[in-house]
Design an enzyme around this catalytic site. Structure first.
Site, mmCIF file in Angstrom:
data_model
loop_
_atom_site.group_PDB
_atom_site.id
_atom_site.type_symbol
_atom_site.label_atom_id
_atom_site.label_comp_id
_atom_site.label_asym_id
_atom_site.label_seq_id
_atom_site.Cartn_x
_atom_site.Cartn_y
_atom_site.Cartn_z
ATOM 1 N N GLN A 78 -22.514 -19.240 32.542
ATOM 2 C CA GLN A 78 -23.372 -20.510 31.899
ATOM 3 C C GLN A 78 -24.673 -20.238 32.174
ATOM 4 O OE1 GLN A 78 -21.905 -24.196 33.670
ATOM 5 N NE2 GLN A 78 -23.322 -25.525 32.305
ATOM 6 N N PHE A 79 -25.401 -19.937 31.205
ATOM 7 C CA PHE A 79 -26.816 -19.609 31.267
ATOM 8 C C PHE A 79 -27.619 -20.815 31.338
ATOM 9 C CE2 PHE A 79 -26.499 -21.111 26.662
ATOM 10 C CZ PHE A 79 -27.667 -21.625 26.249
ATOM 11 N N THR A 80 -27.113 -22.054 31.161
ATOM 12 C CA THR A 80 -27.961 -23.221 31.439
ATOM 13 C C THR A 80 -28.186 -23.449 32.888
ATOM 14 O OG1 THR A 80 -25.957 -24.543 31.141
ATOM 15 C CG2 THR A 80 -27.000 -24.183 29.387
#
Length: 147
Positions: A78-80
């Site tokens: 999850q890059f967020t």
């Protein structure tokens, strides 16, 4: 690296309606990778995660680790987790690692967990995923290799 760790009784991840990863008792882990992360960050968090005493013993105290209870990990990239929301209304993701670097470190981290004897299920890197889980407790921790 940054992790959002949730103790679960069950969790699953699906892509396009197809379940691609599913666990029972264990940890649902969202994994974020930043540009400065290295294998050392991954190794530190893998060791910390499998030995973190966040499962209850017979006295209902958090005294048992993932290894102690024989739990599994559902690992979802999850890059967020490295989204910066300080300015404006749209998050800025410049601190997140580029996809090639993030994928390599994410896969390395999953392999480190497996080498420690943990069953690991994953989502699909870079795909739109739906995650379902039952957070037990609720128990949720944020872990960061740089903090």
């Amino acid at each position: 690296m940054r992790l959002v760790v949730q103790r679960v009784t069950d969790a699953s991840v699906s892509v396009g309606g197809e379940t691609v990863g599913q666990i029972g008792l264990g940890l649902m882990v969202l994994v974020g990778v930043t540009q400065e992360d290295t294998s050392e960050d991954a190794a530190y968090l893998a060791e910390k995660l499998v030995n973190l005493r966040i499962f209850e013993d017979e006295g209902e105290k958090m005294n048992l680790s993932l290894l102690d209870v024989g739990g599994s990990v559902l690992s979802v990239s999850q890059f967020t987790l490295y989204g910066d929301t300080k300015k404006g209304r749209r998050p800025n993701f410049t601190k997140a690692a580029k996809p090639d670097q993030a994928l390599q470190l994410y896969e390395e981290w999953n392999s480190m967990l497996r080498a420690k004897g943990v069953a690991v299920e994953t989502g699909r890197f870079g795909e739109m995923m739906d995650v379902k889980l039952t957070n037990s407790g609720p128990v949720t921790f944020i872990m960061d290799s740089k903090a």
